[in-house]
Design a protein around this motif. Sequence first.
Motif, short mmCIF file in Angstrom:
data_model
loop_
_atom_site.label_atom_id
_atom_site.label_comp_id
_atom_site.label_asym_id
_atom_site.label_seq_id
_atom_site.Cartn_x
_atom_site.Cartn_y
_atom_site.Cartn_z
N SER A 46 0.93 -1.25 -0.22
CA SER A 46 -0.01 -0.03 -0.04
C SER A 46 0.79 1.29 0.09
O SER A 46 0.45 2.20 -0.58
N LYS A 50 0.88 4.18 -2.99
CA LYS A 50 0.92 5.73 -2.50
C LYS A 50 2.27 6.26 -3.19
O LYS A 50 2.08 7.55 -3.68
N ALA A 53 1.41 7.10 -6.78
CA ALA A 53 0.39 8.07 -6.87
C ALA A 53 1.04 9.44 -6.43
O ALA A 53 0.80 10.28 -7.42
N ASP A 54 1.79 9.38 -5.50
CA ASP A 54 2.33 10.88 -5.20
C ASP A 54 3.40 11.17 -6.47
O ASP A 54 3.37 12.38 -6.76
N VAL A 58 -1.31 12.23 -8.05
CA VAL A 58 -2.64 11.67 -8.08
C VAL A 58 -2.73 11.68 -6.44
O VAL A 58 -1.93 11.34 -5.79
N ALA A 59 -3.95 12.38 -6.16
CA ALA A 59 -4.34 12.38 -4.47
C ALA A 59 -4.77 11.16 -4.15
O ALA A 59 -5.73 10.55 -4.63
N LEU A 60 -3.97 10.40 -3.36
CA LEU A 60 -4.23 9.32 -2.75
C LEU A 60 -3.76 9.17 -1.21
O LEU A 60 -2.56 9.50 -1.08
N SER A 61 -4.72 9.29 -0.28
CA SER A 61 -4.21 9.03 1.02
C SER A 61 -3.72 7.81 1.44
O SER A 61 -4.06 6.65 0.92
N LYS A 62 -2.82 7.77 2.57
CA LYS A 62 -2.54 6.42 3.01
C LYS A 62 -3.58 5.50 3.47
O LYS A 62 -3.49 4.44 3.35
N GLU A 64 -6.45 5.38 2.02
CA GLU A 64 -7.09 5.05 0.76
C GLU A 64 -6.32 3.79 0.19
O GLU A 64 -6.59 2.98 -0.36
N SER A 65 -4.97 4.21 0.13
CA SER A 65 -3.90 2.97 -0.43
C SER A 65 -4.12 1.73 0.33
O SER A 65 -4.22 0.79 -0.27
N ALA A 68 -7.45 -0.01 -0.64
CA ALA A 68 -7.11 -0.37 -1.98
C ALA A 68 -6.30 -1.99 -1.93
O ALA A 68 -6.79 -2.55 -2.69
#
Length: 101
Positions: A46, A50, A53-54, A58-62, A64-65, A68
């Motif tokens: 995860s 992230k 995404a960074d 791409v905005a993806l929080s910890k 959210e990752s 996923a």
Amino acid sequence: MAIDDKTRTELEAAAFRRLVDHLRSRTDVQNIDLMNLAGFCRNCLSNWLKDAADAQGVALSKDESREAVYGMPYEAWKAKHQGTATPEQLEAMKKVHPHGH
């Protein structure tokens, strides 16, 4: 056989999805066991998601990752599936990762 970048990315994405599905189905395998045997765990995966995404902006929080990868909020997965590490698992972790995970 040469593979173009688009096809390679599609194949890698399919392999990633299959790995995630496999890890979701193997809730009996604890993260500490993965770390001790393979050097990575679901949290690592995860974090790599992230990081990717960074890197792409791409905005993806910890959280959210992790969702996923785990298929549910991390705290829910921990409560439902994560056991207490044994002294042997913790000792093995210290040997494999002496500076922490």
